[in-house]
Design an enzyme around this catalytic site. Structure first.
Site, PDB file in Angstrom:
ATOM      1  N   ARG A   1      67.026  17.987  -6.332  1.00  0.00           N
ATOM      2  CA  ARG A   1      66.563  19.354  -6.568  1.00  0.00           C
ATOM      3  C   ARG A   1      67.306  20.381  -5.725  1.00  0.00           C
ATOM      4  O   ARG A   1      67.570  21.490  -6.153  1.00  0.00           O
ATOM      5  CB  ARG A   1      65.086  19.418  -6.203  1.00  0.00           C
ATOM      6  CG  ARG A   1      64.210  19.712  -7.319  1.00  0.00           C
ATOM      7  CD  ARG A   1      62.855  20.080  -6.804  1.00  0.00           C
ATOM      8  NE  ARG A   1      62.785  21.503  -6.495  1.00  0.00           N
ATOM      9  CZ  ARG A   1      62.634  22.440  -7.409  1.00  0.00           C
ATOM     10  NH1 ARG A   1      62.518  22.120  -8.672  1.00  0.00           N
ATOM     11  NH2 ARG A   1      62.572  23.708  -7.068  1.00  0.00           N
TER      12      ARG A   1
ATOM     13  N   ASP B   1      55.739  17.261   4.291  1.00  0.00           N
ATOM     14  CA  ASP B   1      56.647  16.103   4.344  1.00  0.00           C
ATOM     15  C   ASP B   1      56.171  15.028   5.319  1.00  0.00           C
ATOM     16  O   ASP B   1      56.803  13.974   5.431  1.00  0.00           O
ATOM     17  CB  ASP B   1      58.072  16.558   4.726  1.00  0.00           C
ATOM     18  CG  ASP B   1      58.774  17.236   3.558  1.00  0.00           C
ATOM     19  OD1 ASP B   1      58.220  17.246   2.451  1.00  0.00           O
ATOM     20  OD2 ASP B   1      59.895  17.758   3.764  1.00  0.00           O
TER      21      ASP B   1
ATOM     22  N   ARG C   1      57.367  22.014  -9.250  1.00  0.00           N
ATOM     23  CA  ARG C   1      58.431  22.669  -8.483  1.00  0.00           C
ATOM     24  C   ARG C   1      59.277  23.676  -9.271  1.00  0.00           C
ATOM     25  O   ARG C   1      60.471  23.460  -9.503  1.00  0.00           O
ATOM     26  CB  ARG C   1      59.314  21.606  -7.811  1.00  0.00           C
ATOM     27  CG  ARG C   1      58.492  20.726  -6.896  1.00  0.00           C
ATOM     28  CD  ARG C   1      59.306  19.727  -6.142  1.00  0.00           C
ATOM     29  NE  ARG C   1      59.940  20.273  -4.962  1.00  0.00           N
ATOM     30  CZ  ARG C   1      60.554  19.532  -4.055  1.00  0.00           C
ATOM     31  NH1 ARG C   1      60.638  18.240  -4.211  1.00  0.00           N
ATOM     32  NH2 ARG C   1      61.112  20.086  -3.009  1.00  0.00           N
ATOM     33  N   PRO C   2      58.668  24.791  -9.666  1.00  0.00           N
ATOM     34  CA  PRO C   2      59.449  25.826 -10.369  1.00  0.00           C
ATOM     35  C   PRO C   2      60.435  26.545  -9.437  1.00  0.00           C
ATOM     36  O   PRO C   2      60.376  26.354  -8.214  1.00  0.00           O
ATOM     37  CB  PRO C   2      58.374  26.799 -10.857  1.00  0.00           C
ATOM     38  CG  PRO C   2      57.214  26.584  -9.956  1.00  0.00           C
ATOM     39  CD  PRO C   2      57.280  25.169  -9.454  1.00  0.00           C
TER      40      PRO C   2
ATOM     41  N   LYS D   1      68.118  16.592   7.537  1.00  0.00           N
ATOM     42  CA  LYS D   1      68.508  16.609   6.116  1.00  0.00           C
ATOM     43  C   LYS D   1      68.261  17.995   5.514  1.00  0.00           C
ATOM     44  O   LYS D   1      69.130  18.553   4.846  1.00  0.00           O
ATOM     45  CB  LYS D   1      67.680  15.571   5.338  1.00  0.00           C
ATOM     46  CG  LYS D   1      67.768  15.734   3.845  1.00  0.00           C
ATOM     47  CD  LYS D   1      66.976  14.706   3.088  1.00  0.00           C
ATOM     48  CE  LYS D   1      65.555  15.107   2.759  1.00  0.00           C
ATOM     49  NZ  LYS D   1      65.426  16.125   1.707  1.00  0.00           N
ATOM     50  N   ASN D   2      67.084  18.559   5.774  1.00  0.00           N
ATOM     51  CA  ASN D   2      66.747  19.815   5.118  1.00  0.00           C
ATOM     52  C   ASN D   2      67.489  21.016   5.715  1.00  0.00           C
ATOM     53  O   ASN D   2      67.454  22.106   5.161  1.00  0.00           O
ATOM     54  CB  ASN D   2      65.230  20.051   5.164  1.00  0.00           C
ATOM     55  CG  ASN D   2      64.505  19.133   4.188  1.00  0.00           C
ATOM     56  OD1 ASN D   2      65.141  18.421   3.414  1.00  0.00           O
ATOM     57  ND2 ASN D   2      63.189  19.140   4.236  1.00  0.00           N
TER      58      ASN D   2
ATOM     59  N   ASP E   1      60.984  30.053  -9.984  1.00  0.00           N
ATOM     60  CA  ASP E   1      60.801  31.462 -10.359  1.00  0.00           C
ATOM     61  C   ASP E   1      61.051  32.419  -9.186  1.00  0.00           C
ATOM     62  O   ASP E   1      61.604  33.500  -9.373  1.00  0.00           O
ATOM     63  CB  ASP E   1      59.386  31.673 -10.941  1.00  0.00           C
ATOM     64  CG  ASP E   1      58.291  31.175  -9.992  1.00  0.00           C
ATOM     65  OD1 ASP E   1      58.448  30.074  -9.429  1.00  0.00           O
ATOM     66  OD2 ASP E   1      57.301  31.894  -9.792  1.00  0.00           O
ATOM     67  N   LEU E   2      60.675  32.029  -7.975  1.00  0.00           N
ATOM     68  CA  LEU E   2      60.839  32.937  -6.823  1.00  0.00           C
ATOM     69  C   LEU E   2      62.318  33.122  -6.478  1.00  0.00           C
ATOM     70  O   LEU E   2      62.746  34.208  -6.088  1.00  0.00           O
ATOM     71  CB  LEU E   2      60.077  32.410  -5.611  1.00  0.00           C
ATOM     72  CG  LEU E   2      58.569  32.193  -5.832  1.00  0.00           C
ATOM     73  CD1 LEU E   2      57.927  31.567  -4.603  1.00  0.00           C
ATOM     74  CD2 LEU E   2      57.895  33.522  -6.167  1.00  0.00           C
TER      75      LEU E   2
ATOM     76  N   ARG F   1      67.536   8.488   0.533  1.00  0.00           N
ATOM     77  CA  ARG F   1      67.831   9.913   0.350  1.00  0.00           C
ATOM     78  C   ARG F   1      67.661  10.676   1.657  1.00  0.00           C
ATOM     79  O   ARG F   1      68.349  11.674   1.881  1.00  0.00           O
ATOM     80  CB  ARG F   1      66.874  10.517  -0.685  1.00  0.00           C
ATOM     81  CG  ARG F   1      67.176  10.168  -2.129  1.00  0.00           C
ATOM     82  CD  ARG F   1      66.262  10.956  -3.036  1.00  0.00           C
ATOM     83  NE  ARG F   1      66.089  12.296  -2.498  1.00  0.00           N
ATOM     84  CZ  ARG F   1      64.934  12.953  -2.434  1.00  0.00           C
ATOM     85  NH1 ARG F   1      63.838  12.418  -2.903  1.00  0.00           N
ATOM     86  NH2 ARG F   1      64.880  14.165  -1.911  1.00  0.00           N
TER      87      ARG F   1
ATOM     88  N   CYS G   1      59.610  16.919 -10.571  1.00  0.00           N
ATOM     89  CA  CYS G   1      59.968  15.703  -9.857  1.00  0.00           C
ATOM     90  C   CYS G   1      58.679  14.981  -9.507  1.00  0.00           C
ATOM     91  O   CYS G   1      57.597  15.426  -9.870  1.00  0.00           O
ATOM     92  CB  CYS G   1      60.782  16.020  -8.610  1.00  0.00           C
ATOM     93  SG  CYS G   1      59.803  16.778  -7.333  1.00  0.00           S
TER      94      CYS G   1
HETATM   95  C1  UD1 Z   1      61.659  22.250   0.924  1.00  0.00           C
HETATM   96  C2  UD1 Z   1      62.074  20.915   1.493  1.00  0.00           C
HETATM   97  C3  UD1 Z   1      61.019  19.859   1.171  1.00  0.00           C
HETATM   98  C4  UD1 Z   1      59.647  20.326   1.648  1.00  0.00           C
HETATM   99  C5  UD1 Z   1      59.326  21.717   1.123  1.00  0.00           C
HETATM  100  C6  UD1 Z   1      58.034  22.296   1.673  1.00  0.00           C
HETATM  101  C7  UD1 Z   1      64.480  21.009   1.436  1.00  0.00           C
HETATM  102  C8  UD1 Z   1      65.747  20.516   0.853  1.00  0.00           C
HETATM  103  N1  UD1 Z   1      63.348  20.535   0.923  1.00  0.00           N
HETATM  104  O1  UD1 Z   1      61.589  22.100  -0.491  1.00  0.00           O
HETATM  105  O2  UD1 Z   1      61.385  18.649   1.844  1.00  0.00           O
HETATM  106  O3  UD1 Z   1      58.671  19.433   1.176  1.00  0.00           O
HETATM  107  O4  UD1 Z   1      60.383  22.635   1.463  1.00  0.00           O
HETATM  108  O5  UD1 Z   1      58.069  22.315   3.062  1.00  0.00           O
HETATM  109  O6  UD1 Z   1      64.485  21.788   2.372  1.00  0.00           O
HETATM  110  N2  UD1 Z   1      57.474  27.236  -5.541  1.00  0.00           N
HETATM  111  C9  UD1 Z   1      57.237  28.043  -6.624  1.00  0.00           C
HETATM  112  N3  UD1 Z   1      58.283  28.791  -7.094  1.00  0.00           N
HETATM  113  C10 UD1 Z   1      59.517  28.792  -6.520  1.00  0.00           C
HETATM  114  C11 UD1 Z   1      59.733  27.953  -5.394  1.00  0.00           C
HETATM  115  C12 UD1 Z   1      58.692  27.183  -4.926  1.00  0.00           C
HETATM  116  O7  UD1 Z   1      56.148  28.068  -7.179  1.00  0.00           O
HETATM  117  O8  UD1 Z   1      60.418  29.496  -6.981  1.00  0.00           O
HETATM  118  C13 UD1 Z   1      56.381  26.371  -5.043  1.00  0.00           C
HETATM  119  C14 UD1 Z   1      56.719  24.890  -5.216  1.00  0.00           C
HETATM  120  O9  UD1 Z   1      56.391  24.460  -6.516  1.00  0.00           O
HETATM  121  C15 UD1 Z   1      55.871  24.234  -4.169  1.00  0.00           C
HETATM  122  C16 UD1 Z   1      55.848  25.292  -3.053  1.00  0.00           C
HETATM  123  O10 UD1 Z   1      56.253  26.512  -3.642  1.00  0.00           O
HETATM  124  O11 UD1 Z   1      54.577  24.026  -4.641  1.00  0.00           O
HETATM  125  C17 UD1 Z   1      56.761  24.961  -1.877  1.00  0.00           C
HETATM  126  O12 UD1 Z   1      58.062  24.818  -2.330  1.00  0.00           O
HETATM  127  P1  UD1 Z   1      59.346  25.200  -1.433  1.00  0.00           P
HETATM  128  O13 UD1 Z   1      58.903  25.719  -0.111  1.00  0.00           O
HETATM  129  O14 UD1 Z   1      60.230  26.051  -2.266  1.00  0.00           O
HETATM  130  O15 UD1 Z   1      59.999  23.778  -1.241  1.00  0.00           O
HETATM  131  P2  UD1 Z   1      61.511  23.380  -1.433  1.00  0.00           P
HETATM  132  O16 UD1 Z   1      62.399  24.436  -0.884  1.00  0.00           O
HETATM  133  O17 UD1 Z   1      61.739  22.923  -2.820  1.00  0.00           O
END
Ligand code: UD1
Length: 433
Positions: free
Chosen positions: A109, A321, A138-139, A39-40, A141-142, A413, A133
């Site tokens: 998301r 996960d 889950r911001p 899925k991811n 910003d990056l 999902r 969520c």
């Molecule tokens: C992806 C996976 C999700 C998995 C996660 C971590 C998909 C579709 N989803 O989610 O199943 O649980 O990786 O392995 O692939 N963060 C920030 N700022 C940002 C982006 C992220 O602070 O701009 C933080 C998030 O709040 C979180 C952490 O970084 O605490 C990890 O998030 P991220 O690796 O981005 O997860 P996703 O890509 O959303």
């Protein structure tokens, strides 16, 4: 091939399914199972497919609600999508909108991954911001800082994140955290920006490598995925290609835990052993027997399992996960285990449901302390998110008596025909719509 007509995504407008699962547990699972496509991996690859002006054919695509939502997002932009079994054909020639509205972003998301792809091909994008969520704030910003560094003017107000090319060129981007989504979004955007982009502290998950392979097959020049530095040379044009998605390491991990928690024996086919190594290592520490076999992996749960401590980490650490599922298992083994969740700030929603089944778990901040019980007991519980739902199914499979699990749409999902696959392994599980 007999393809269905262009398909607008099967997600009902309200997004609510009233289905529930009835599980009668305490039976060892036995048999073979084939793991579906990831899925991811498929979600960012579907988004990336609109970077080409030619048809893209994706195979090994699982039948999941999140994929329906991504298909709905792409068709909203004007893409045409056809599906036959596990083949998805995406034709993006007719894209005429660069905006993902809130009613789609709210459902998933990962719709934010369309932003990098739209910026790459059309130089502008507007995606409704999904907000928080169930598992944390889950911001993004990056993602946005990355787009800005590439020379896009970014605006994140009034519920939307918007980007428009101003002075785009390759650059160096240092991520504060190895975010999976930010790494993928920046990889896509940078693939069609002139010059060289270097992403440092990039996420190293296997899904990033799959996206790199897909982009390179289309003609992009990306190197280094799987390591913490990714180098991208921008190209002008990407062509249509065929790509088979990697197997789902989280679905594989979930079935491995299913074998162990029921003290059964399951053979998993279509698994990349290296991708599940962090889970294999922990299950072995807990006392499971795991062997590689020709087609994949054989997992056996013994009666003498023991406690273990687990900390979730970015890949190749233990995956967040799999945290709820392993917690269900630790609730049934001898001794005290400690689980630390370092990735998300609110990923213990399954704890109160596991407690209803008799689990002894205390939570302090991001730390859970689990005192293993001999048996869990069947109960009525609610899945609050995707992996929490999987954990409850696993707990119910091991529990004495009958459990009823609601909130099944969360499970849909990310798990393809979960109850059917479990039934084939001998589980007493029924789905009531
Ligand atoms: C992806 C996976 C999700 C998995 C996660 C971590 C998909 C579709 N989803 O989610 O199943 O649980 O990786 O392995 O692939 N963060 C920030 N700022 C940002 C982006 C992220 O602070 O701009 C933080 C998030 O709040 C979180 C952490 O970084 O605490 C990890 O998030 P991220 O690796 O981005 O997860 P996703 O890509 O959303």
């Amino acid at each position: 091939m007999n393809l269905k007509p262009a398909w607008l995504g099967a997600y009902p407008s309200g997004g609510v399914f009233l289905g529930k699962l009835i599980v009668r547990g305490n039976m060892p699972l036995k048999g073979q199972i084939t793991i579906s496509g990831s899925k991811n991996s498929i979600l960012p690859i579907m988004a990336a497919s609109i970077m080409s002006n030619e048809e893209v054919v994706l195979t090994g695509v699982p039948d999941l609600e999140d994929i329906n939502v991504m298909a709905e997002a792409l068709t909203t932009l004007g893409a045409r999508i056809k599906r036959e079994d596990d083949v998805l054909i995406i034709d993006s020639r007719s894209i005429s909108s660069y905006e993902i509205p809130e009613n789609i972003s709210r459902k998933m998301r990962a719709s934010n991954l369309v932003m990098g792809a739209l910026l790459a091909r059309f130089r502008e994008a507007k995606v409704a911001y999904p907000g928080g969520c169930n598992i944390g704030s889950r911001p993004v910003d990056l993602h946005l800082k990355g787009f800005e560094s590439l020379g896009y003017k970014v605006n994140a107000e009034a519920g939307f994140m918007e980007g428009k090319a101003v002075n785009i060129k390759g650059t160096e981007i240092m991520l504060d955290f190895p975010s999976v989504g930010a790494t993928e979004n920046i990889m896509m955007a940078a693939s069609m920006v002139p010059g060289t982009t270097i992403i440092r502290n990039a996420a190293r998950e296997p899904e990033i490598v799959d996206l790199q392979n897909f982009l390179n097959r289309m003609g992009a020049k990306v190197k280094g995925a799987g390591l913490d530095t990714i180098r991208i040379e921008g190209v002008k044009y990407l062509e249509g290609v065929q790509h088979t998605v990697i197997p789902d390491r989280i679905e594989a991990g979930t079935f491995m835990v299913a074998a162990v928690i029921t003290r059964g024996e399951v053979c998993l086919n279509n698994v990349i052993v290296e991708h599940v190594q962090p889970v294999v290592a922990k299950l072995k520490e807990i006392g499971a027997e795991i062997y590689n076999c020709n087609a994949g992996i054989r997992v056996t749960g013994s009666r003498n399992l023991r406690a273990a401590d687990i900390k979730t980490m970015p890949y190749p650490g233990f995956p967040t996960d799999m945290q709820p599922q392993i917690m269900a298992l630790l609730s049934t083994v001898k001794g005290t285990s400690v689980v630390v969740e370092t990735i998300f700030d609110n990923r213990f929603m399954h704890v109160q449901e596991l407690r209803r089944m008799g689990a002894d778990i205390k939570v302090e901040g991001r730390v859970a302390i689990i005192k293993g019980k001999k048996y869990l007991e069947g109960a009525s519980v609610e899945a609050t998110d995707l992996r929490a739902g999987a954990a409850l199914v696993l707990a119910a499979l091991s529990a004495v008596g009958e459990s009823e699990i609601t909130g099944v749409y969360h499970i849909d999902r990310g798990y393809e025909k979960l109850h059917i696959k479990l039934k084939n392994l001998g589980a007493d599980i029924e789905r009531i719509e």
